[in-house]
Design an enzyme around this catalytic site. Sequence first.
Site, PDB file in Angstrom:
ATOM      1  CE1 TYR A   1      -3.202  -2.927   0.100  1.00 24.50           C
ATOM      2  CE2 TYR A   1      -3.958  -2.126   2.181  1.00 24.50           C
ATOM      3  CZ  TYR A   1      -4.200  -2.871   1.056  1.00 24.50           C
ATOM      4  OH  TYR A   1      -5.030  -3.953   1.026  1.00 24.50           O
TER       5      TYR A   1
ATOM      6  CE  LYS B   1       0.567 -17.815  -2.494  1.00 22.40           C
ATOM      7  NZ  LYS B   1      -0.431 -18.788  -2.213  1.00 22.40           N
TER       8      LYS B   1
ATOM      9  CG  ASP C   1      -3.077 -20.036  -0.257  1.00 17.94           C
ATOM     10  OD1 ASP C   1      -2.347 -19.620   0.760  1.00 17.94           O
ATOM     11  OD2 ASP C   1      -2.890 -20.522  -1.434  1.00 17.94           O
TER      12      ASP C   1
ATOM     13  CG  ASP D   1      -7.305  -4.097   4.113  1.00 19.64           C
ATOM     14  OD1 ASP D   1      -8.314  -3.679   4.541  1.00 19.64           O
ATOM     15  OD2 ASP D   1      -7.210  -3.362   2.893  1.00 19.64           O
TER      16      ASP D   1
ATOM     17  CG  ASP E   1     -12.675  -5.962   6.376  1.00 18.31           C
ATOM     18  OD1 ASP E   1     -12.363  -5.329   7.303  1.00 18.31           O
ATOM     19  OD2 ASP E   1     -13.074  -5.198   5.498  1.00 18.31           O
TER      20      ASP E   1
END
Length: 352
Positions: free
Chosen positions: A142, A187, A219, A243, A247
Site C-alpha cells: 500500500y 506467502k 490462502d 486488511d 475483515d
Amino acid sequence: MTYKIAVIPGDGIGREVTEQAVNVLKAVGEKFGHIFELKEVDAGGCAIDKYGEPLPAKTLEVCKNSDSVLLGAVGGPKWDTLPGSQRPEQALLGLRKGLGLFANLRPAVLHSALKDASPLKPEIIGEGLDVMVVRELTGGIYFGERGRDNDSAFDTEKYSVGEIERIARVAFEIAMKRNKKLVSVDKANILESSRLWREVVTGLAQEYPEVEVSHMYVDNAAMQLVKNPRQFDVIVTSNMFGDILSDEASMITGSIGMLPSASLGTGKLGMYEPVHGSAPDIAGQDKANPIATIVSVAMMLRYSFNLGKEADAIERAVGNVLDKGYRTGDIMSKGMNLVGTREMGELIISEL
Ligand code: NAD
C-alpha cells in the site's frame, strides 16, 4: 495515576457512542481510583465545518501530547462530494501518520450470547470466538513504489527487517497477554518479502520461548478462518493480507456494532476506535450500539495503560448485559429486550 486521553467524537453516531464510552471510562476511574483527564477535540466532517480542514493542527497536537486517543467515527453524506484529499476520512490517515501508528489490532470476538449472529454454523462457532488479527499498517504494497509503464501497471511489496521486527514484537507481546499462540501469515512459497518476513518472525521467536509460533500461507489462512476459526489466538501479518483477513475475521462475528480496534506505535500512545463508521442512517436516533466503542476503551486500558484488571471488568460487564438479554437494534433477536444507545451504556455501567 493520571492518564491524559484525547477524545475525538467525530460525526454521526460517533458522537453518541463516544459519549457512552466516556461515561464507562469515568465509572472505571471512580471504581479503581484512576484519574482520566479527558480533552475533547474535533476531527472529520465537524472539523471541516468549523475550521475548513478534517484534521486541524491543534487536534493533532492535543493527541500527540496525550497518553491515548479515543475516536468515534468520521464522515457522512454532507461531505461526500468533497475531493478525496479534503474528505473527513483524511483525518484518520493524518492521525495514523502523525502519531506513528504502525500496528493495527482487530479483535474478532463473538460472545456466546450472540452466536446466532455469525454466518457460520453453530458447531463451528462452539461457545464463541476470540481471534486477534495484528496487521502491519504503514508498509508493504500500500505504500511501496507504484506506477504505469506503457500498457502495464505495478505496485511493490517491500518490507525491511526493522519494519517486520517491530510489528512481530507487538504480536508476540499480545500473545503473551493472551493464550500464547501466534500464527504468522505470509506467502513465503512465492514472495521474497514473505520469506524475509518468516525469517524475522522465526528469529524473534527465540526471545519468546513461551509463545507457540506457527506459519501459514495466506490462502490457507483465509480458508482456515471459516473452516475452524477457533484454532487461532493471535494472527500477525502484512498490511494487505491483514486488511483482508481482519475483515474476514470480523464478519465471522456478524455484528459490526460490537467490534473494537486499536492502532499502536512504538510508545504507549495508541488510537482506539470502533471498526464501524458514522452510520448516517441511524445517527441522532439513540439507536447505535455503543459496545464497539466501549470495548475499544477496554483495549486502551489493556494495551496503552497496562490496566488488565480494569479492561477485564469492562468486558465482563458487557458480557453480563448481553447474557441478561439486552440488545440494541443491530444485534436484536426474538425474545430479547430492545434498548437504545444511552440505556445500553447505563446498563454496562451499572453492571460494572
Ligand atoms: P457504517 O459502518 O457507518 O454503517 C454500515 C451499516 O452498519 C449501517 O447500516 C449502519 O447503520 C450499521 N452500523 C454501523 N455501526 C453501527 C452501530 N454501532 N450500531 C448499529 N448499527 C451500526 O459504514 P458506511 O455506511 O459504509 O459509512 C458511513 C460513513 O462512515 C461514511 O462517510 C464512511 O466514509 C464513514 N466511515 C468512517 C469510518 C471511521 O471513522 N473509522 C469507518 C468506516 C466508514
